[in-house]
Write an enzyme that holds these catalytic residues in place. Structure first.
Site, PDB file in Angstrom:
ATOM      1  N   GLU A  52      -6.321  -7.240  -0.251  1.00  0.00           N
ATOM      2  CA  GLU A  52      -6.503  -7.067   1.192  1.00  0.00           C
ATOM      3  C   GLU A  52      -7.762  -6.259   1.445  1.00  0.00           C
ATOM      4  O   GLU A  52      -7.988  -5.229   0.822  1.00  0.00           O
ATOM      5  CB  GLU A  52      -5.282  -6.328   1.778  1.00  0.00           C
ATOM      6  CG  GLU A  52      -5.303  -6.231   3.289  1.00  0.00           C
ATOM      7  CD  GLU A  52      -4.182  -5.339   3.819  1.00  0.00           C
ATOM      8  OE1 GLU A  52      -3.006  -5.600   3.500  1.00  0.00           O
ATOM      9  OE2 GLU A  52      -4.495  -4.385   4.540  1.00  0.00           O
ATOM     10  N   GLU A  80       0.847  -1.207   0.000  1.00  0.00           N
ATOM     11  CA  GLU A  80       0.000   0.000   0.000  1.00  0.00           C
ATOM     12  C   GLU A  80       0.868   1.237   0.000  1.00  0.00           C
ATOM     13  O   GLU A  80       1.201   1.766   1.063  1.00  0.00           O
ATOM     14  CB  GLU A  80      -0.901   0.027   1.245  1.00  0.00           C
ATOM     15  CG  GLU A  80      -1.990  -1.018   1.253  1.00  0.00           C
ATOM     16  CD  GLU A  80      -2.898  -0.904   2.490  1.00  0.00           C
ATOM     17  OE1 GLU A  80      -2.629  -0.067   3.376  1.00  0.00           O
ATOM     18  OE2 GLU A  80      -3.882  -1.660   2.558  1.00  0.00           O
TER      19      GLU A  80
HETATM   20  C1  DCB Z   1      -3.481  -1.667   5.788  1.00  0.00           C
HETATM   21  C2  DCB Z   1      -2.198  -2.443   5.841  1.00  0.00           C
HETATM   22  C3  DCB Z   1      -2.150  -3.461   6.938  1.00  0.00           C
HETATM   23  C4  DCB Z   1      -2.906  -2.945   8.115  1.00  0.00           C
HETATM   24  C5  DCB Z   1      -4.357  -2.863   7.691  1.00  0.00           C
HETATM   25  C6  DCB Z   1      -5.265  -2.252   8.753  1.00  0.00           C
HETATM   26  O1  DCB Z   1      -3.202  -0.374   6.254  1.00  0.00           O
HETATM   27  F1  DCB Z   1      -1.885  -3.017   4.668  1.00  0.00           F
HETATM   28  O2  DCB Z   1      -0.817  -3.767   7.240  1.00  0.00           O
HETATM   29  O3  DCB Z   1      -2.810  -3.857   9.203  1.00  0.00           O
HETATM   30  O4  DCB Z   1      -4.521  -2.162   6.489  1.00  0.00           O
HETATM   31  O5  DCB Z   1      -4.827  -1.007   9.123  1.00  0.00           O
HETATM   32  C7  DCB Z   1      -2.548  -3.282  10.455  1.00  0.00           C
HETATM   33  C8  DCB Z   1      -2.771  -4.377  11.482  1.00  0.00           C
HETATM   34  C9  DCB Z   1      -2.347  -3.892  12.830  1.00  0.00           C
HETATM   35  C10 DCB Z   1      -0.943  -3.356  12.776  1.00  0.00           C
HETATM   36  C11 DCB Z   1      -0.828  -2.276  11.710  1.00  0.00           C
HETATM   37  C12 DCB Z   1       0.586  -1.779  11.527  1.00  0.00           C
HETATM   38  O6  DCB Z   1      -4.095  -4.794  11.443  1.00  0.00           O
HETATM   39  O7  DCB Z   1      -2.441  -4.964  13.770  1.00  0.00           O
HETATM   40  O8  DCB Z   1      -0.622  -2.793  14.037  1.00  0.00           O
HETATM   41  O9  DCB Z   1      -1.223  -2.837  10.459  1.00  0.00           O
HETATM   42  O10 DCB Z   1       1.440  -2.799  11.166  1.00  0.00           O
HETATM   43  C13 DCB Z   1      -4.073   0.676   5.969  1.00  0.00           C
HETATM   44  C14 DCB Z   1      -5.106   0.578   5.073  1.00  0.00           C
HETATM   45  C15 DCB Z   1      -5.890   1.682   4.784  1.00  0.00           C
HETATM   46  C16 DCB Z   1      -5.645   2.892   5.400  1.00  0.00           C
HETATM   47  C17 DCB Z   1      -4.594   3.020   6.314  1.00  0.00           C
HETATM   48  C18 DCB Z   1      -3.831   1.916   6.592  1.00  0.00           C
HETATM   49  N1  DCB Z   1      -6.426   4.025   5.113  1.00  0.00           N
HETATM   50  N2  DCB Z   1      -2.776   2.038   7.531  1.00  0.00           N
HETATM   51  O11 DCB Z   1      -7.250   4.007   4.231  1.00  0.00           O
HETATM   52  O12 DCB Z   1      -6.248   5.078   5.816  1.00  0.00           O
HETATM   53  O13 DCB Z   1      -2.459   3.181   7.890  1.00  0.00           O
HETATM   54  O14 DCB Z   1      -2.159   1.048   7.973  1.00  0.00           O
END
Ligand code: DCB
Length: 538
Positions: free
Chosen positions: A464, A376
């Site tokens: 994802e 991402e």
């Molecule tokens: C994505 C990432 C993924 C992340 C999930 C949920 O990030 F590809 O790695 O997973 O979506 O946020 C999270 C885990 C947590 C962990 C964190 C950091 O679930 O347990 O602590 O990663 O490793 C996204 C997707 C979309 C957006 C932002 C994120 N968005 N983000 O649209 O704002 O900032 O991680």
């Protein structure tokens, strides 16, 4: 199981005997070896090799304790041993012969040509002749075919009998010390190969090219002949509906992911969480359990940062084990270079290129691999300025080694900037663009972007998504999830759900204390997991 009685064969004219290879056995029958083959005497020239190969699980003996070293080996037996060593995935085949799925895989891999072993199977049970055997061996294991024509052809007294189409492989095998002449200096290109000779050839080639036995897919255990039984690596489950053996190598036709014959395919399955944190959930048991619930794909999130690959390169072995487990279960595997806090893919482009070259070399003969080159992209970057140039560097690096695997490409704003892709798409075939959503954050406006992209010819893969909000927590947002599922289903779009782990966050599909050894029941799934697993088959 073969029932033919062992006939003692004098192996004194073994063509593949290396100089000084030991004494010639003329009365092997009845003598027992250290390994227990009743007909492999410790004085036999092939004793060490047969013993070692049996120990490695590459060949095995018969139920009555014999090895039958002097029996000829069939085309199917010889070829499928190599398929197992290389971990080729079985393919859908034209006949029901036990070897057909792997023979098809070997044919597709270019190890032999159609006429040498037609997929209709009529030659599978015939003894394999030496020139074809050496060709298949070299195609399967050699990393180069170099030789000096004058030097090598001069070593072969009966060179004139060698069919020209085998010059490169047989002479290269001579040059590498893998094949050699008999006591009279003849190669006997049209003569059958014995089991002892086959064993020796394979061992020499494996030693020469440092081959390690792959733990990838096997054919069905029950129908293998004794010669081809694998004793080490775990044996795969049955072919899976919607799996790799059914669909083969995937390709992108228009905006649609298709199987090898061009029919539309939808992959649905789970993404791992960060492999550095939750390696226990990519075990064979968990992957098999997910497959048994109806999934046909797994995605493995190898984080680059957050103590991932860049700081901790050993996480790569968790990844390859996970991928091998997935292929073994006849499912597709997505190798995800999981950039996230390092939102610009260019930051680690050198490392990415190196990593993907390595993965492509390892998996180029597997049909079930999908590469996702940047999870991402996010932060102050753009599609045209950062992500596209990155893709233009990494895709050709993969394609130079694995020419036709499907590759997934991310885009800015956590894979939501599809509009930029529409106006400036890449020029490669067989690629798809990722869109990620979290039901609590991303709603109709993102589905509209997907629709617009598809309308403009952009193939989309949702590698994802979560039932939670974008943090991975909050919710579950069941209604919005249902809207997304209906939308993806209506558009034949493939997906992986975040994530297969038991972390204390909404998006985690498992409850703490789940145990996959007997499969995964609904009671071992979280609220999110229950919803997600119910959609694998819809
Ligand atoms: C994505 C990432 C993924 C992340 C999930 C949920 O990030 F590809 O790695 O997973 O979506 O946020 C999270 C885990 C947590 C962990 C964190 C950091 O679930 O347990 O602590 O990663 O490793 C996204 C997707 C979309 C957006 C932002 C994120 N968005 N983000 O649209 O704002 O900032 O991680």
């Amino acid at each position: 199981m073969k029932t033919k009685k062992f006939i003692s064969i004098i192996l004194s004219l073994s063509i593949f005997m290396a100089a000084g290879c030991g004494s010639v056995d003329t009365s092997a029958q009845g003598q027992s070896s250290a390994k227990g083959f009743t007909d492999v005497a410790s004085t036999a020239w092939y004793y060490g090799t047969v013993t070692e190969m049996a120990q490695k699980g590459i060949l095995s003996g018969y139920d009555d304790g014999s090895f039958k070293p002097g029996n000829t080996i069939t085309s199917a037996e010889f070829t499928t041993i190599l398929c197992r060593i290389k971990g080729l995935s079985p393919k859908s085949a034209q006949t029901s012969h036990w070897s057909a799925p792997l023979m098809q895989a070997a044919l597709d891999a270019g190890w032999y040509d159609y006429d040498e072993n037609p997929p209709t199977g009529e030659k599978y049970d015939q003894p394999i002749i030496r020139q074809i055997a050496v060709k298949i061996l070299m195609k399967a294991l050699a990393d180069n075919f170099s030789y000096d024509y004058n030097t090598e052809s001069a070593k072969m007294k009966d060179f004139s009998k060698l069919n020209g189409r085998y010059y490169d492989t047989v002479l290269a095998a001579y040059s590498a010390g893998i094949a050699g002449g008999d006591n009279n200096g003849n190669f006997n290109p049209d003569k059958p190969l014995t089991r002892a000779e086959a064993c020796t050839l394979i061992k020499r080639a494996m030693d020469k090219y440092n081959t390690t036995v792959s733990s990838q897919p096997q054919t069905e255990q029950t129908t293998q002949p004794a010669v081809a039984q694998q004793q080490t690596a775990p044996v795969s489950s049955e072919a899976r509906a919607g799996g790799v053996s059914q669909n083969g190598r995937l390709k992108v036709v228009g905006t649609q992911l298709c199987n090898e014959s061009g029919a539309p395919v939808v992959l649905r399955g789970m993404s791992s969480h960060g492999l550095q944190w939750f390696p226990q959930f990519v075990s064979n048991e968990y992957i098999k359990a997910v497959g048994d619930r109806g999934a046909n794909v797994m995605r493995f999130a190898m984080y680059t940062s957050e103590n991932g690959y860049i700081q901790n390169p050993s996480v790569k072995s968790t990844l390859t084990t996970a991928v091998d487990n997935t292929l073994k279960n006849d499912m597709y595997a997505i190798i995800d270079w999981h950039i996230l806090s390092d939102g610009n893919p260019m930051t680690y482009a050198n490392e990415a290129e190196q990593f993907f070259k390595e993965m492509a070399s390892r998996y180029k003969d597997s049909q079930g691999i999908i590469y996702e080159i940047c999870n991402e992209p996010n932060g102050g970057i753009s599609w045209s300025g950062n992500v596209k140039p990155y893709a233009e560097r990494i895709i050709p690096a993969i394609r130079a080694i694995d020419s036709d695997a499907v590759i997934l490409v991310g885009n800015p704003q956590w894979d939501q900037d599809l509009d930029s892709v529409v106006s400036d798409r890449l020029s490669f075939d067989n690629i798809m663009y990722t869109c990620h959503f979290y039901s609590g954050t991303h709603t109709q406006w993102l589905r509209d972007r997907v629709s617009n992209a598809v309308k403009n010819g952009i193939p989309i893969f949702v590698s994802e998504w979560g039932t939670s909000d974008a943090s991975g927590n909050g919710g579950v947002f069941a209604d919005e999830t249902q809207r997304w599922m209906e939308f993806l289903s209506a558009n034949n779009i493939s997906w992986c759900n975040w994530s297969l782990c038991d972390k204390n966050e909404t998006s985690a599909a498992l409850i703490q204390g789940s145990n996959a050894s007997d499969g995964l029941s609904d009671s071992e799934l979280s609220a999110s997991g229950k919803i997600v697993f119910s959609y694998f088959n819809k």
